[in-house]
Write a protein that holds these residues in place. Structure first.
Motif, mmCIF file in Angstrom:
data_model
loop_
_atom_site.group_PDB
_atom_site.id
_atom_site.type_symbol
_atom_site.label_atom_id
_atom_site.label_comp_id
_atom_site.label_asym_id
_atom_site.label_seq_id
_atom_site.Cartn_x
_atom_site.Cartn_y
_atom_site.Cartn_z
ATOM 1 N N ALA A 1 0.836 -1.194 0.000
ATOM 2 C CA ALA A 1 0.000 0.000 0.000
ATOM 3 C C ALA A 1 0.873 1.246 0.000
ATOM 4 O O ALA A 1 2.009 1.226 0.488
ATOM 5 C CB ALA A 1 -0.913 0.007 1.215
ATOM 6 N N THR A 2 0.327 2.332 -0.533
ATOM 7 C CA THR A 2 1.010 3.625 -0.506
ATOM 8 C C THR A 2 0.833 4.246 0.884
ATOM 9 O O THR A 2 0.060 3.754 1.714
ATOM 10 C CB THR A 2 0.425 4.576 -1.556
ATOM 11 N N ARG A 3 1.516 5.352 1.124
ATOM 12 C CA ARG A 3 1.378 6.041 2.409
ATOM 13 C C ARG A 3 -0.067 6.476 2.655
ATOM 14 O O ARG A 3 -0.578 6.360 3.769
ATOM 15 C CB ARG A 3 2.276 7.284 2.444
ATOM 16 N N ARG A 4 -0.709 6.986 1.627
ATOM 17 C CA ARG A 4 -2.101 7.428 1.786
ATOM 18 C C ARG A 4 -3.028 6.257 2.089
ATOM 19 O O ARG A 4 -3.955 6.368 2.877
ATOM 20 C CB ARG A 4 -2.576 8.149 0.534
ATOM 21 N N GLN A 5 -2.787 5.138 1.429
ATOM 22 C CA GLN A 5 -3.621 3.966 1.690
ATOM 23 C C GLN A 5 -3.384 3.449 3.105
ATOM 24 O O GLN A 5 -4.323 3.030 3.788
ATOM 25 C CB GLN A 5 -3.316 2.878 0.662
ATOM 26 N N LEU A 6 -2.121 3.486 3.556
ATOM 27 C CA LEU A 6 -1.836 3.078 4.933
ATOM 28 C C LEU A 6 -2.531 4.015 5.910
ATOM 29 O O LEU A 6 -3.119 3.580 6.901
ATOM 30 C CB LEU A 6 -0.335 3.084 5.202
ATOM 31 N N ARG A 7 -2.482 5.306 5.638
ATOM 32 C CA ARG A 7 -3.102 6.290 6.528
ATOM 33 C C ARG A 7 -4.604 6.073 6.614
ATOM 34 O O ARG A 7 -5.201 6.215 7.681
ATOM 35 C CB ARG A 7 -2.787 7.702 6.030
ATOM 36 N N ALA A 8 -5.235 5.723 5.504
ATOM 37 C CA ALA A 8 -6.672 5.454 5.498
ATOM 38 C C ALA A 8 -7.013 4.241 6.363
ATOM 39 O O ALA A 8 -8.116 4.153 6.898
ATOM 40 C CB ALA A 8 -7.166 5.240 4.077
ATOM 41 N N ALA B 1 4.767 6.047 -7.265
ATOM 42 C CA ALA B 1 4.291 5.951 -5.885
ATOM 43 C C ALA B 1 5.021 4.789 -5.229
ATOM 44 O O ALA B 1 5.166 3.711 -5.822
ATOM 45 C CB ALA B 1 2.793 5.718 -5.848
ATOM 46 N N TYR B 2 5.515 5.019 -4.034
ATOM 47 C CA TYR B 2 6.237 3.970 -3.310
ATOM 48 C C TYR B 2 5.255 3.142 -2.499
ATOM 49 O O TYR B 2 4.287 3.651 -1.943
ATOM 50 C CB TYR B 2 7.292 4.589 -2.405
ATOM 51 N N LEU B 3 5.522 1.854 -2.453
ATOM 52 C CA LEU B 3 4.640 0.911 -1.766
ATOM 53 C C LEU B 3 5.346 0.323 -0.543
ATOM 54 O O LEU B 3 6.555 0.065 -0.569
ATOM 55 C CB LEU B 3 4.229 -0.218 -2.708
ATOM 56 N N TYR B 4 4.568 0.114 0.511
ATOM 57 C CA TYR B 4 5.073 -0.446 1.761
ATOM 58 C C TYR B 4 4.261 -1.682 2.116
ATOM 59 O O TYR B 4 3.109 -1.819 1.713
ATOM 60 C CB TYR B 4 4.955 0.586 2.886
ATOM 61 N N ARG B 5 4.863 -2.586 2.896
ATOM 62 C CA ARG B 5 4.168 -3.805 3.309
ATOM 63 C C ARG B 5 3.168 -3.469 4.420
ATOM 64 O O ARG B 5 3.526 -2.865 5.426
ATOM 65 C CB ARG B 5 5.176 -4.829 3.808
#
Length: 112
Positions: free
Chosen positions: A17-24, A50-54
């Motif tokens: 997920a991206t940072r925004r998706q994680l924040r959501a 866009a950078y993705l994180y686990r």
């Protein structure tokens, strides 16, 4: 130097997920390295990246403390005060003007 996998837009696997998706989701990256990136091509310009994180390594968002709320309110209030006349403008002063509208455009200038 390690390379990160690159996925096309909307084709990233689940669990990233991206940072925004994680924040959501109420999460933050929490210091983890970038797991992958997603690129969206554009005509005649560089692609959007866009950078993705686990998601499973993400940590919960830190809660706002009363001191943080107070500091944020003070910072917002400072953006509303005109540095020239010292009044609260009632809106965030635009950085392009650097002062409230009445100070930037005095009455004699507007009438001309």
């Amino acid at each position: 130097m390690s390379t990160v996998p690159v996925y096309r837009w909307r084709l990233a696997p689940d669990g990233l997920a991206t940072r925004r998706q994680l924040r959501a989701l109420g999460l933050r990256p929490g210091g983890q390295d970038v797991a992958a990136q997603v690129e969206r091509t554009r005509r005649r310009r560089e692609p959007l990246v866009a950078y993705l994180y686990r998601v499973e390594q993400a940590k919960p968002v830190r809660p706002m403390t009363p001191a943080k709320w107070a500091a944020l309110a003070k910072a917002h209030a400072a953006r509303r005060v005109c540095p020239k006349c010292g009044r609260d403008a009632g809106y965030v002063i635009p950085p392009s003007l650097g002062m409230c509208t009445p100070c930037a455009f005095p009455e004699e200038q507007r009438a001309a």
